[in-house]
Design an enzyme around this catalytic site. Sequence first.
Site: not given
Length: 289
Positions: A233, A268
């Site tokens: 991210k 994740r």
Amino acid sequence: MTRHFRLEFQFPVPGAVRVAGGWQLSWTGTAVMGIVNVTPDSFSDGGRHLGLDAALASARAMRDAGVLMIDVGGESTRPGAEVVPVAQELDRILPLIRVLSAESVVISVDTMKPEVAAEALRAGAHLINDVTGLHDPEMVLVCARAGAPACVMHMQGEPRTMQLRPQYGDVVAEVHAFLTERAAEVLAAGVPSVLIDPGIGFGKTLTHNLALLRALPQFTAGPLPVLVGASRKRLIDFIAEVPTAAERDPGTLALHLHAARSGAALVRAHAAAAHVQALRVQAALDDQP
Ligand code: HH2
């Protein structure tokens, strides 16, 4: 301290054991949810898995590496992403779900649409990962009727606009309160089990994301298993200047090892095999004789 986690299902699941009222999937220490996005536009693996063969090869490699489950996504949730029609999302994910289910892989489906969730569960998926926190009441009904667990994630706003101006008074308190209340509602409506997720990068600035990551022990101190998804991210770019998402695995691992030490049940990850390896090493270090 070694932690034990479990999810309850009302149908058989690979690796789960029969218990009163259903099936229980349990594990020890932080496990990995491998990401397979069957989309043209996901921010880091978009376009990589558009053919079924490519998606299957990635998923099988993750399974063989030792992930607990595979998260299949047919619609990007990256900032600014456009909505995909139900039929198109299903066309992308169903072939993969059918094959993986026949190969005894535990499958989570990353979708915001109840119609997609219902079809995916019918096709052999086991868990619904809804980044809206099951905002649509129909989504709660779909999971409850199927007897499937859900991941309740926090997001401020919606993917198209969420990064424009995220604002909180106390981000940790607000996200914690939202997850606790929403999870209680979802469980009360008959969903057998819930994971909670602070939603790293979903309507959050770098300061918000770091505050939530530092406060993870507050989230994991509660009774619900916590999922953390920081993989590749943007915050890693802000911290370490890595503009290309696919090059952010080292930063991802640093964040996810921190999440594991903070008691997360699942991380994740795109680089699933590297995560399994790193988490095993960390668990060995933490394992006090
Ligand atoms: N992040 C993404 C998607 N789904 N689900 C949960 N529970 N937690 C997350 O942090 C999360 C999520 C975004 O990442 P990715 O799937 O890599 O990209 P895209 O949404 O562009 O497909």
